[in-house]
Design an enzyme around this catalytic site. Structure first.
Site, PDB file in Angstrom:
ATOM      1  N   HIS A  92      -9.926  -5.732  10.512  1.00 32.73           N
ATOM      2  CA  HIS A  92      -9.459  -5.100   9.281  1.00 32.73           C
ATOM      3  C   HIS A  92      -8.315  -4.147   9.617  1.00 32.73           C
ATOM      4  CE1 HIS A  92     -10.569  -2.867   5.265  1.00 32.73           C
ATOM      5  NE2 HIS A  92      -9.282  -3.132   5.372  1.00 32.73           N
ATOM      6  N   GLU A 150      -1.756  -2.424   6.499  1.00 30.24           N
ATOM      7  CA  GLU A 150      -2.442  -1.600   7.492  1.00 30.24           C
ATOM      8  C   GLU A 150      -1.461  -0.680   8.217  1.00 30.24           C
ATOM      9  OE1 GLU A 150      -5.856  -1.351   7.957  1.00 30.24           O
ATOM     10  OE2 GLU A 150      -5.755  -2.467   6.078  1.00 30.24           O
ATOM     11  N   HIS A 154      -1.903   3.150   7.256  1.00 31.22           N
ATOM     12  CA  HIS A 154      -2.622   3.847   8.323  1.00 31.22           C
ATOM     13  C   HIS A 154      -1.768   4.120   9.561  1.00 31.22           C
ATOM     14  CE1 HIS A 154      -6.316   3.316   6.063  1.00 31.22           C
ATOM     15  NE2 HIS A 154      -6.092   2.011   5.985  1.00 31.22           N
TER      16      HIS A 154
END
EC number: 4.6.1.19
Length: 417
Positions: A92, A150, A154
């Site tokens: 993930h 992602e 992040h």
């Protein structure tokens, strides 16, 4: 096509050219042992401190992860639809949470990238891209979009990945480092094998308790993990770390969760297999896309649109020149019977065919391709699966390829009359 891809893959990217220039100018070569981070110099750090276990008191955030000092390596188990290898979980992401469980997101709009695949190829890391194409999967079939999300959400919030932390910075080097470290951690956390060694395997009949799942994974990790379920089905696991030093070269130390808790039921957890159930009573049948014995449906006739779907979900349509588009109005195509159950397609731009492996429509097409219909889907040479490098987004369009080659997204095309 594969030979062309191989040739292009051998061409040095901008980062490699810059690295060669650095060597010719008498600078340290990239293989020099003092160079720390994946091909570029990361600044030297003094005493390394463990994030979240050491209070922030003005440390250099290129050497001390702050405020995102609690790193979560998160993994998916997507079984319906099945995503990734049947004997492996998938990635993930890698998330820099605050030590108290909060988090920042989308921290640097100037480093918002939408071309992760090209960045990795340009850095000479096709090996990393191949690993991500296997293990970092999007359940909707749009892996590049997941990678972009992602990184942008992040990766840009990891303090030790700031560009000024590199004393010899090459463009997007921090992006490569983020994905490289995430894949490395993922391989160090073989969730499927860990559960299997504890007797916990995917099953249509066996269920498990939360304690059994958490206990097996926590013992292997060295700290408590968090497991997440959807409708009793095991879907995700979160591994927590503190980091001693920068993300690129630091030591990842297993840590307790930062307030995040498991949401799975105490018992009755379903660990669904990725392979179809062979028991017809459960209604699971493998998807069939090839029909070597010929068409199985009526040919497309008249005027209509070509609608694109990935993983069973409609994702835009094809426009006049033959490209895949997710915004605006679908182009009108005309289907004209060719011979038997086959037909040709044309748009306002002209006839359609696969030119150099790419679906193209234009007046310069002298020999239109002949298609057939199978279960309501467009079929070419008995195959209803086509491919793309990336799903379109906004005004960006994507080419559609007939061969898989290095095109990771699978798609199907339906007729809407």
């Amino acid at each position: 096509m594969s030979s062309i891809s191989g040739f292009l893959g051998a061409i040095p990217g901008a980062q490699q050219i810059l690295q060669t220039m650095a060597g010719s100018l008498g600078l340290a070569p990239l293989s020099h042992p003092e160079i720390a981070s994946s091909g570029s110099t990361f600044q030297q750090c003094g005493k390394l401190e463990l994030s979240c276990q050491t209070s922030y008191h003005g440390q250099d955030t290129c050497c001390f992860n702050y405020p995102g000092g609690q790193m979560l390596q998160t993994q998916f188990w997507d079984a319906d639809p099945a995503v990734g290898p049947e004997n492996s979980w998938t990635i993930h992401g890698l998330w820099p949470d605050h030590c108290n469980g909060g988090f920042d997101q989308f921290c640097d709009s100037h480093r918002k990238y939408s071309n992760i695949s090209l960045i990795l190829i340009d850095a000479g890391r096709r090996d990393l891209l191949d690993e991500m194409s296997t293990y970092w999967k999007d359940y909707r079939g749009d892996d590049p979009n997941l990678w972009e999300h992602e990184w942008n959400k992040h990766g840009t919030c990891v303090s030790t990945l700031e560009t000024h932390c590199y004393s010899e910075y090459y463009p997007q080097q921090e992006v490569v480092d983020y994905f490289d470290k995430t894949v490395e951690l993922f391989h160090d956390l073989p969730t499927y094998m860990t559960l299997a060694n504890a007797g916990i395997v995917p099953s249509y009949t066996q269920t498990y308790t939360r304690h059994e799942v958490e206990d097996a994974l926590s013992k292997a990790h060295g700290a408590t993990v968090t497991v997440r379920c959807r409708s009793q089905r095991l879907q995700e696991v979160w591994y927590f770390f503190n980091v001693e030093g920068p993300l690129q070269t630091g030591k990842f130390v297993p840590s307790e969760p930062d307030g995040q808790t498991s949401n799975c039921p105490a018992k009755g957890i379903i660990y669904q297999p990725k392979t179809p159930n062979k028991d017809p009573g459960h209604g699971h049948e493998p998807t069939k896309t090839r029909h070597p014995h010929g068409p199985t449906g009526a040919p497309f006739i008249g005027k209509g649109n070509l609608v694109v779907s990935t993983m069973g979900q409609q994702r835009g349509c094809i426009i006049g020149r033959g490209t895949w588009y997710s915004s605006g109005t679908c182009a009108d195509f005309r289907a004209k019977r060719a011979s038997g159950d086959t037909f040709t397609l044309s748009s306002r731009k002209g006839p359609c065919a696969f030119k150099d492996d790419i679906f193209t429509c234009g007046s310069y097409i002298s020999s239109p391709a002949e298609f057939s219909a199978e279960d309501g889907k467009l079929s070419y040479h008995g195959n209803t699966t086509f491919f793309a490098d990336k799903a379109p987004k906004g005004k960006v369009q994507s080419d559609i390829f007939v061969s898989e080659a290095d095109h990771p997204i699978e798609l199907s095309i339906a007729w809407r009359g």
